[in-house]
Scaffold this active site. Structure first.
Site, PDB file in Angstrom:
ATOM      1  N   CYS A  65      78.899 104.898  48.933  1.00 59.99           N
ATOM      2  CA  CYS A  65      77.690 105.568  49.440  1.00 59.99           C
ATOM      3  C   CYS A  65      77.333 105.033  50.826  1.00 59.99           C
ATOM      4  CB  CYS A  65      76.507 105.338  48.499  1.00 59.99           C
ATOM      5  SG  CYS A  65      76.550 106.327  47.002  1.00 59.99           S
ATOM      6  N   HIS A  67      69.390 111.915  47.326  1.00 59.68           N
ATOM      7  CA  HIS A  67      69.187 111.800  45.877  1.00 59.68           C
ATOM      8  C   HIS A  67      67.729 111.769  45.455  1.00 59.68           C
ATOM      9  CE1 HIS A  67      73.439 111.467  45.151  1.00 59.68           C
ATOM     10  NE2 HIS A  67      73.531 110.552  46.093  1.00 59.68           N
ATOM     11  N   CYS A 120      69.335 106.215  50.598  1.00 63.21           N
ATOM     12  CA  CYS A 120      69.820 106.834  49.361  1.00 63.21           C
ATOM     13  C   CYS A 120      68.990 108.077  49.042  1.00 63.21           C
ATOM     14  CB  CYS A 120      69.728 105.861  48.198  1.00 63.21           C
ATOM     15  SG  CYS A 120      70.447 104.244  48.509  1.00 63.21           S
ATOM     16  N   ARG A 133      81.098 102.340  43.856  1.00 66.22           N
ATOM     17  CA  ARG A 133      80.360 103.589  44.099  1.00 66.22           C
ATOM     18  C   ARG A 133      79.314 103.397  45.195  1.00 66.22           C
ATOM     19  NH1 ARG A 133      79.835 106.998  46.041  1.00 66.22           N
ATOM     20  NH2 ARG A 133      79.239 109.152  45.632  1.00 66.22           N
TER      21      ARG A 133
END
Lengths: 274, 207
Positions: A235, A186, A182, A231
């Site tokens: 991802c 991000h 992730c 969501r």
């Protein structure tokens, strides 16, 4: 129809801005999308509110072997109390001895209170043309009851702390065919994939707040209200990982970590996004 | 008086800090717990996907160090990943820039809904600027505009570019860039085509 409208607006501005540098073009396009979003983000024009209405009916509908509604389901604030419940999820539930997000908790209530076979519910976890999702509807309805309230992560129970810490570890865990985690997308500030700006989710602040406070959302490109489970599934799909299991502990852990970073964000859902 | 005020101020500040939203510390989580959660999420995936779930040494080291490995671990990564690089047997590094451009544009492949028989893309534009004509580019990686031209089209630099695409971590430990050749996402010809996109004087990258 709305999808076409937004595509049209994006195209128009892409053409108008073609002579500008990419970042300026992106800026203009984003401003225009933001204006469009504000225009339609109210209960009378955001199709997400149709999901809210269906969710309310499902919440009150007697179902399952016990032929009762979900109205005695405790989402953390007491049986049947919906106001503010979503702002404090995921949280620890003593009856299940487990930290649960809203979707896990709803499945638990369906099984324990209604004695409802959730196989079909899980099969329809993500709606598509011609197939509505009970989970999307219920989440839209329940999350909407936390509107104007601030995200208040629950971290007093040791299992809640452990869940958020697990989420943080998963956030940084690289793997899969593209070596992604992730954090790849991000963690750093001001980066884009193609023209899509990426929010910083690895630290507390306005980006994490704005992201987490606007899910569930009506996604114009999919004509569906999508939940946080969807969501994060999305991802992992994009990261070239396998199909993430619906209701998995890891998804709840990531949600707990992200909600922790989003503390104080004011919930406005269902929002409307691309 | 002033001291009292100051002390009170410090106490208030302390109270503010303490009263801030409770926040789990970045404590170390037992790796077995993390792996069990990963298995719980992906354990049902088809057998051919299972090896993607298990981390190799480099992925493990980069995860634990959050992509900022100390010098000894960084050196171990570049040494290991350099050994993993397979250079073309024919000693040639330049393919066809036109196919390279297609590969750079395409992000297809590797997702669980993608058809494994279709040609996979490199998705280069997602993170890099490559040509002046393509305005839809990402900024995760550095701009590669005029990449070959700046390097005077030197063969040694073309070879270095092949290695970077094949296995970015042979050069930059814990780079965000996927090890596209090492992970068998792109094949030898595709990487040569991408090197040509960077090094052919006719390529839009150098125009």
């Amino acid at each position: 129809m709305i999808g076409k409208m937004i595509a049209g607006i994006v195209t128009a501005f892409t053409i108008m801005a073609a002579g500008l540098p990419a970042f300026a073009q992106q800026d203009e396009t984003e401003k225009e999308i933001e204006r469009y979003r504000a225009m339609i983000s109210d209960p009378f024009s955001n199709p997400g509110f149709l999901f809210v209405d269906r969710g309310e009916a499902l919440w009150k509908q007697a179902r399952g072997e016990k032929n009762v509604s979900l109205e005695t389901c405790d989402l953390g604030e007491g049986p049947g109390k919906l106001e503010g419940a979503y702002a404090k999820l995921p949280r620890y539930f003593a009856d299940a001895d487990q930290v649960m997000d809203l979707e896990q908790r709803l499945l638990w209530c369906m099984e324990k209170i209604q004695a409802l076979d959730t196989k079909d519910i899980v099969k329809r976890k993500f709606g598509r043309p011609g197939v509505t999702s009970d989970m999307q509807d219920l989440v839209a309805f329940i999350a909407n009851k936390s509107n104007d309230m601030k995200i208040a992560p629950q971290l007093s129970h040791p299992k809640e702390q452990a869940m958020a810490a697990l989420g943080e570890a998963l956030f940084y865990r690289r793997g899969g065919q593209w070596d992604f985690s992730c954090a790849t997308c991000h963690e750093a500030t001001g980066q884009r994939i193609r023209l899509q700006a990426l929010p910083v989710l690895s630290k507390p602040g306005p980006a994490a707040q704005a992201t987490m406070a606007t899910w569930p959302t009506y996604r114009v490109s999919q004509s569906q209200v999508r939940t946080m489970q969807h969501r994060l599934w999305d991802c992992y799909w994009q990261m070239r990982w396998p199909d993430a299991k619906y209701g998995a502990e890891a998804i709840t852990a990531l949600t707990a970590y992200l909600m922790q970073n989003a503390a104080g964000g004011e919930i406005q859902v269902p929002s409307i996004k691309r | 008086m002033r001291t009292t005020l100051k002390a009170a101020g410090i106490a208030a500040l302390g109270a503010l800090v303490l009263a801030g939203p409770a926040r789990a510390q970045s404590t170390k989580v037992d790796p077995a717990v993390v792996e069990a959660a990963v298995k719980g999420m992906f354990g049902h995936a088809p057998a051919e996907w299972q090896e993607r779930i298990v981390q190799d040494e480099t992925q493990k080291a980069c995860s634990l160090n959050r992509n900022q490995p100390p010098a000894d671990i960084a050196n171990a990564i570049t040494a290991r990943e350099t050994k993993n690089v397979v250079l073309p047997a024919d000693g040639k590094f330049l393919g066809d820039w036109k196919s390279g451009e297609k590969i750079a544009q395409s992000g297809y492949g590797g997702r669980h809904t993608d058809d494994p028989k279709r040609e996979l893309g490199g998705n280069c534009y997602a993170c890099h600027q490559l040509s002046k004509t393509e305005l839809s580019f990402g900024t995760m990686g550095p701009s590669l505009l005029e990449y070959g031209k700046i390097r005077k089209y030197a063969l040694e630099d073309a070879k270095a570019a092949y290695i970077k695409i094949y296995n970015a971590q042979a050069v930059f430990p814990c780079s965000n860039m996927p090890r596209l050749g090492h992970n068998k996402h792109l094949n030898e010809q595709q990487i040569k085509d991408l090197v040509a996109l960077l090094f052919d004087p006719e390529s839009p990258v150098n125009k």
